[in-house]
Each structure stands twice: as C-alpha cells, then as structure tokens.
Design a protein around this motif. Structure first.
Motif: not given
Length: 431
Positions: A39-45, A120-123, A189-193
């Motif tokens: 959920w926090s990933a969704g908030v961040t986006l 996107v790999l959000f991790s 592909l992209g990476f997101q911290s």
C-alpha cells in the motif's frame, strides 16, 4: 517501594521449544506488514504524481499486477512490489523473486505488449551493480542492471555477449516465456527504491511532506494524513465495494461485478482530495466574525433585492433568497444543539465566504467595465467558488455543502458586506 516493570504479554512468548529462545513460525503480523508495504508503494506513486515527479493520472491496485500506473496516453506501467529482509541484500538475476517478477511481466508483454510502456520493480532493496574492481564473469553477469542495459544496446537477444547471454537464457528458462518476450521485458525494465522495511510508515511521512500542499503540516498531521491515504490504497487493493454498486453492477466474464474493478482505481484527483479534506489542510480564520446575526435574515430581504436589482441580477433573487433562508435555518438548528460550536462554525463560514465573495467582486470590477454585466459575472463566480470550496477544501468550510455556502453569500450581501458590481442609490459597493 519501587513499582514492578510491565508484565509479560498473556501466555508469554509464543512458539518457544522447551522454554528456550526460538524463532516464531507463525508470522501473520509480518505478512500483514508486507501487505501494508505494498500500500505504501501505491501512496508513493500517487504522491509523486501529485508533486509532478511522474505522469500518472491514476493507479490501479491488485488489477493485473500489484500496481498499475495509468498514463495520460492510455498506456500503463506495471509495478511489482518485492521485499527482502536480508541485511545488505541486492537483487541478482538468479534470485527467485526477481525471476518471478520477470515472469509476471512477461505475461503482460505477451498479452498486452502495446499497452505497457514500462515494467517497474519497486523494492526496499536495490539491484546489484558491480563495482569497478569486480572481475568474476558469473558475478558480473548476475547484475540485472547490466543485463538490462545490454539488452538495450543490441537488436536481438541472440546478440547478447557472454557471460550475460547465459544469465538471460537462465531467466528465459525460469519464466517459461519466449526469449523474445523476455528480451522486450528487460528493455522496458526499471527499478524503483522504496522505503526500508523496518520503518516504512515513518518514512512515508517524509514522502508526503514533499507534496506542496503538505509542506507546512506538523508531524502529527502528516501521520494522520499518511494513515488516511494508506487506507485509501488499502481499500482499493481489497474487495471494498459499496453494497449498492456491488449489486447494481453487471457481472464480468470472470464472474465478478464490474464495480469490483472500478473500485481498484485511484485517480490522482482522488488522492489530492483526500489530502485537502484532511483537517490539517484547512485554513482557519481568526475568530473575528460576527457580521451574520442568525435569526435576523428576514429583515434583510428587501435590501438584498435592491442590491441584486442594482447589479442587474434581479431574476436570480428568489433562488439566492431561498438558499440564504435555508442556510440560516440549518445553522440555527445546529445552534440549538451546540450554541458555542455553531458560533465558531458560523464565523468560519462567514469569513471564508466573505473573502471569496470580495475577491470575486474585485476581479470582476477590474476586468469588466460594463456595470450591467458585472452582477451576473459576480453571481456566477460566487456560486463557482462555493462549489470549489465544498468539493476541494472541505476542512476550511467545515464540510458544508455548496448550497449552504451560497446561502451564506446571500446573507452577507443582505447584511451589506458585498454588492453585485453596482451601487444602490449612489452609495458605495459595500452597501
């Protein structure tokens, strides 16, 4: 006598073998935390969208993927949220979770290639990037970033050099997808911290503070806003559908009501509104009002009629007067229950609408030289401003409807606090 320390939780520490220190096997609380991390990933986006950092117009939660970022073009970014609690961990091509993400992306690419612009790999951990002194070929080829960059540098996967081609072929085997599909996935592909696993809720406050509307929030207010928007994403990620929408929706081909899918979408505007409606975001006026005397509006009827006639908006008098009387009646009813609270609320509404009406009046006076056209523009501007406050700044107007705010504007005009662009009997505009 010194007080004893806090007692241990009921039944003590669970899962201990023979009374010795033992790791728990039942970690349901940690599983719940991982859902909240998503959920926090969704908030961040969404926060980044509001701040103008990305171009998302909305996100979709648990629809085709963990998250989908919707772009103005109608294309999407598919987002896989992956976590790892291993200290100093980095993603490598041989990690099962990384392979699972590529497998999911490959399914999208095979079915909807033209609709997905990026994967996107959000991790909470970053991908492995070799240092300048790294020499071992297998270690170099384990870097997802290097394999991705090499895929971008060649036209077909068969042109990949060794040892990177071996890592690519291992991914193809793991995913079971066609090599050209995996090749296209890696090129997109992209990476997101994301924030750390241990304190992501606290870090999310810092994320939200980057939104212009939240810059002046205190830590306490930021925490409340954070919890509110986390719940917003959480509801969209689960099957939270109003009963009427659920039963009134037609079933889709997968047997689920259409409303279940619609409720998975959170528009950027919905996120902004959730922030604006929070009590911490409302502008509170000083307690210096008192121009509105509840219960005395009926004596201002003729004065309001004269002022609207002078401003060439007499045809709209009846409608505004009905709104004014209804607003007064509503506030009087509240005063019977909480006189002190209603007095504070009335002064807040009075201040908010007086400032809004005077600003509209000023703008029209400066822009419109024809006195006969000013009144209609002022009336239109006042109604529009009331609607904007009721929709997008509910905290400032204590959650009141636009009709109540429009009625307050009528009461203010009847008490000679603003006019309709023309004077009455040669008097000033404020009469």
């Amino acid at each position: 006598m010194a007080q004893e320390g806090p007692s241990l939780a009921s039944l003590g520490t669970p899962g201990q073998v023979d009374g010795h220190a033992t790791l728990q096997s039942d970690r349901g609380d940690e599983t719940q935390a991982l859902f909240m991390y998503q959920w926090s990933a969704g908030v961040t986006l969404l926060a980044a969208a509001v701040a103008g950092i990305n171009d998302y117009t909305a996100i979709w939660c648990e629809h085709h993927d963990d998250l989908l970022g919707e772009l103005p073009s109608g294309l999407f970014h598919a987002v896989q949220v992956k976590t790892d609690s291993t200290p100093n961990a980095r993603w490598t091509c041989s990690d099962a979770s990384f392979g699972d993400a590529i497998k999911k992306f490959a399914e999208h690419e095979a079915a909807y290639s033209a609709r997905f612009e990026r994967y996107v790999l959000f991790s909470n951990i970053k991908p492995y990037v070799p240092g300048a002194t790294a020499k071992a070929p297998a270690r170099l080829a384990s870097s997802p970033v290097r394999v991705r960059d090499l895929c971008l540098s060649v036209l077909t996967w068969s042109e990949l050099p060794q040892p990177y081609k071996a890592s690519f072929e291992a991914l193809v085997k793991y995913t079971g997808a066609a090599a050209d599909v995996v090749f296209r996935v890696l090129r997109k592909l992209g990476f997101q911290s994301g924030p750390h696993l241990e304190d992501f809720r606290e870090q999310l406050c810092s994320v939200l503070s980057g939104i212009p509307a939240c810059k002046n929030f205190t830590v306490g207010w930021l925490e409340k806003v954070r919890d509110e928007v986390l719940l917003l994403v959480g509801k969209a990620s689960s099957v939270t559908v109003p009963a009427l929408d659920f039963y009134a929706s037609l079933l889709q081909s997968d047997g689920r009501p259409e409303a279940m899918v619609r409720c998975k979408r959170i528009a950027k505007e919905d996120f902004e509104q959730a922030i604006r409606q929070h009590p911490g975001s409302g502008f509170r006026y000083a307690n210096v009002g008192g121009h509105l005397q509840l219960g005395q509006a009926s004596g201002q009827k003729e004065r309001l009629r004269q002022k609207m006639a002078a401003g060439y908006v007499a045809p709209f008098f009846d409608a505004l007067w009905m709104l004014a009387m209804s607003a007064e009646e509503r506030l009087l009813a509240e005063a019977n229950v909480d006189a002190e609270g209603t007095l504070r609320k009335t002064r807040q509404l009075e201040s908010a609408m007086l400032v809004a009406c005077k600003k509209v009046e000023l703008d029209v006076l400066l822009a419109e030289p024809d006195e006969r056209r000013r009144g209609l523009k002022i009336l239109q501007g006042v109604f529009q401003k009331a609607d904007e406050l009721a929709r997008h700044d509910r905290a400032t107007v204590d959650g009141e409807r636009a009709e109540t705010l429009q009625g307050v504007a009528g009461l203010l005009s009847g008490s000679c606090k603003f006019a309709w662009g023309a004077s009455v009997d040669g008097a000033g505009d404020g009469t």
